[in-house]
Write a protein that holds these residues in place. Structure first.
Motif, PDB file in Angstrom:
ATOM      1  N   PRO A   1       0.993  -0.993  -0.123  1.00 41.23           N
ATOM      2  CA  PRO A   1       0.338   0.078   0.281  1.00 41.23           C
ATOM      3  C   PRO A   1       0.906   1.312   0.211  1.00 41.23           C
ATOM      4  O   PRO A   1       0.453   2.442  -0.575  1.00 41.23           O
ATOM      5  CB  PRO A   1      -1.174   0.239   0.762  1.00 41.23           C
ATOM      6  N   LYS A   2       2.039   1.442   0.556  1.00 34.17           N
ATOM      7  CA  LYS A   2       2.530   2.371   1.058  1.00 34.17           C
ATOM      8  C   LYS A   2       3.612   2.541  -0.247  1.00 34.17           C
ATOM      9  O   LYS A   2       4.641   3.652  -0.140  1.00 34.17           O
ATOM     10  CB  LYS A   2       3.180   2.702   2.398  1.00 34.17           C
ATOM     11  N   GLN A   3       4.951   1.535  -0.337  1.00 30.19           N
ATOM     12  CA  GLN A   3       5.519   1.136  -1.218  1.00 30.19           C
ATOM     13  C   GLN A   3       5.295   0.298  -2.709  1.00 30.19           C
ATOM     14  O   GLN A   3       4.849  -0.365  -2.719  1.00 30.19           O
ATOM     15  CB  GLN A   3       6.705   0.143  -0.234  1.00 30.19           C
ATOM     16  N   HIS A   4       5.368   1.425  -3.892  1.00 23.20           N
ATOM     17  CA  HIS A   4       4.350   1.043  -4.789  1.00 23.20           C
ATOM     18  C   HIS A   4       5.586   0.257  -5.847  1.00 23.20           C
ATOM     19  O   HIS A   4       5.590  -0.247  -6.840  1.00 23.20           O
ATOM     20  CB  HIS A   4       4.091   2.119  -6.042  1.00 23.20           C
TER      21      HIS A   4
END
Length: 123
Positions: A81-84
């Motif tokens: 979710p926060k590390q694409h």
């Protein structure tokens, strides 16, 4: 004479810059869990692959197979979710003791495809 040398230097500089951008535009595997060639005491619950660039999860995937080349059941790969630039692949059930091969392919957000593989073992 000066104009010709200047034109050649300018052309070489532009070619070098273009080549450098092309090399940096691919999502290369930076790290993975389980690590390449690792021996795990217990089966991982999920595989986590981290790339050098952000990736498109809809066009990326991971396959895990055992020493007999049988595919292991996995859930759909998801982008963290926060590390694409990170792909997480939950396993449907624990892996039995043995050797495993991971094959991956990803599409980076700029449209470049890369693929690779590595191995790990479960005791």
């Amino acid at each position: 004479m000066f104009t010709r040398k200047f034109s050649m230097v300018l052309a070489l500089t532009m070619l070098s810059a273009f080549s450098c951008q092309q090399a940096l535009a691919h999502a290369h595997l930076k790290s993975q869990y389980p690590a390449a060639n690792a021996t795990m005491e217990v089966s991982p619950q999920a595989l986590t692959l981290t790339f050098s660039e952000d990736i498109e999860p809809a066009f990326s995937g991971v396959e895990v197979s055992n020493a007999q080349q049988q595919a292991m059941p996995m859930k759909e790969a998801e982008r963290a979710p926060k590390q694409h630039n990170q792909l997480i692949v939950p396993l449907e059930k624990p892996l039995a003791s043995g050797d495993y091969q991971v094959k991956w392919h990803v599409l980076s957000v700029d449209g470049h495809k890369t693929k690779g593989n590595y191995r790990f073992s479960v005791k």
